[in-house]
Motif scaffolding. Structure first.
Motif, PDB file in Angstrom:
ATOM      1  N   LEU A  67       1.997  -3.333 -10.992  1.00 18.15           N
ATOM      2  CA  LEU A  67       1.000  -2.909 -10.018  1.00 18.15           C
ATOM      3  C   LEU A  67       1.649  -2.610  -8.667  1.00 18.15           C
ATOM      4  O   LEU A  67       1.293  -1.630  -7.999  1.00 18.15           O
ATOM      5  CB  LEU A  67      -0.088  -3.978  -9.863  1.00 18.15           C
ATOM      6  CG  LEU A  67      -1.009  -4.163 -11.062  1.00 18.15           C
ATOM      7  CD1 LEU A  67      -1.908  -5.371 -10.854  1.00 18.15           C
ATOM      8  CD2 LEU A  67      -1.830  -2.908 -11.320  1.00 18.15           C
ATOM      9  N   GLU A  68       2.598  -3.444  -8.257  1.00 25.21           N
ATOM     10  CA  GLU A  68       3.295  -3.214  -6.991  1.00 25.21           C
ATOM     11  C   GLU A  68       4.127  -1.934  -7.057  1.00 25.21           C
ATOM     12  O   GLU A  68       4.185  -1.176  -6.093  1.00 25.21           O
ATOM     13  CB  GLU A  68       4.185  -4.405  -6.660  1.00 25.21           C
ATOM     14  CG  GLU A  68       3.409  -5.649  -6.268  1.00 25.21           C
ATOM     15  CD  GLU A  68       4.282  -6.866  -6.122  1.00 25.21           C
ATOM     16  OE1 GLU A  68       5.529  -6.761  -6.217  1.00 25.21           O
ATOM     17  OE2 GLU A  68       3.724  -7.970  -5.919  1.00 25.21           O
ATOM     18  N   LEU A  69       4.738  -1.671  -8.202  1.00 27.90           N
ATOM     19  CA  LEU A  69       5.531  -0.465  -8.381  1.00 27.90           C
ATOM     20  C   LEU A  69       4.646   0.787  -8.295  1.00 27.90           C
ATOM     21  O   LEU A  69       4.987   1.764  -7.647  1.00 27.90           O
ATOM     22  CB  LEU A  69       6.268  -0.516  -9.717  1.00 27.90           C
ATOM     23  CG  LEU A  69       7.256   0.597 -10.014  1.00 27.90           C
ATOM     24  CD1 LEU A  69       8.381   0.590  -8.983  1.00 27.90           C
ATOM     25  CD2 LEU A  69       7.813   0.428 -11.418  1.00 27.90           C
ATOM     26  N   GLU A  70       3.492   0.734  -8.949  1.00 23.90           N
ATOM     27  CA  GLU A  70       2.551   1.861  -8.900  1.00 23.90           C
ATOM     28  C   GLU A  70       2.057   2.098  -7.471  1.00 23.90           C
ATOM     29  O   GLU A  70       1.941   3.239  -7.036  1.00 23.90           O
ATOM     30  CB  GLU A  70       1.368   1.595  -9.826  1.00 23.90           C
ATOM     31  CG  GLU A  70       1.690   1.713 -11.294  1.00 23.90           C
ATOM     32  CD  GLU A  70       0.519   1.333 -12.176  1.00 23.90           C
ATOM     33  OE1 GLU A  70      -0.626   1.272 -11.679  1.00 23.90           O
ATOM     34  OE2 GLU A  70       0.749   1.109 -13.375  1.00 23.90           O
ATOM     35  N   ALA A  71       1.790   1.025  -6.749  1.00 21.41           N
ATOM     36  CA  ALA A  71       1.287   1.142  -5.390  1.00 21.41           C
ATOM     37  C   ALA A  71       2.334   1.749  -4.462  1.00 21.41           C
ATOM     38  O   ALA A  71       2.002   2.454  -3.504  1.00 21.41           O
ATOM     39  CB  ALA A  71       0.854  -0.220  -4.865  1.00 21.41           C
ATOM     40  N   ALA A  72       3.621   1.513  -4.757  1.00 19.46           N
ATOM     41  CA  ALA A  72       4.702   2.023  -3.912  1.00 19.46           C
ATOM     42  C   ALA A  72       4.943   3.521  -4.128  1.00 19.46           C
ATOM     43  O   ALA A  72       5.549   4.170  -3.298  1.00 19.46           O
ATOM     44  CB  ALA A  72       5.977   1.257  -4.185  1.00 19.46           C
ATOM     45  N   ARG A  73       4.455   4.067  -5.208  1.00 15.59           N
ATOM     46  CA  ARG A  73       4.695   5.487  -5.540  1.00 15.59           C
ATOM     47  C   ARG A  73       3.862   6.391  -4.708  1.00 15.59           C
ATOM     48  O   ARG A  73       2.964   6.439  -4.173  1.00 15.59           O
ATOM     49  CB  ARG A  73       4.418   5.753  -7.007  1.00 15.59           C
ATOM     50  CG  ARG A  73       5.468   5.116  -7.877  1.00 15.59           C
ATOM     51  CD  ARG A  73       5.207   5.439  -9.321  1.00 15.59           C
ATOM     52  NE  ARG A  73       6.190   4.736 -10.122  1.00 15.59           N
ATOM     53  CZ  ARG A  73       6.109   4.633 -11.416  1.00 15.59           C
ATOM     54  NH1 ARG A  73       5.111   5.169 -12.066  1.00 15.59           N
ATOM     55  NH2 ARG A  73       7.028   4.004 -12.100  1.00 15.59           N
TER      56      ARG A  73
END
Length: 73
Positions: A67-73
């Motif tokens: 979820l954090e990775l998706e939010a950083a994109r």
């Protein structure tokens, strides 16, 4: 998939990510008395609770990372 069995076993789909946790072996002595078996049962129950909790934490941590990775994109 979740089976309609007594334990409601989950079967991961192909290419799923899973958390696998192993605990220490638990020996059941031959000829164990009812009291001994009850102690082993309690030990087994506690061990299963621990490994389930560790597996759930592993899945939660992985999902949180995604979820954090998706939010950083």
């Amino acid at each position: 998939w979740r089976l309609r069995s007594w334990d409601r076993l989950y079967v991961p789909r192909m290419f799923s990510r899973v958390a696998v946790v192993c605990g220490e072996p638990i020996d059941v002595p031959r000829g164990a008395s009812a009291e001994d078996l009850e102690q082993v049962r309690q030990k087994l129950e506690a061990a299963l609770t621990r490994v389930n909790r560790r597996a759930e934490e592993g899945v939660d941590i992985r999902r949180q990372f995604e979820l954090e990775l998706e939010a950083a994109r």
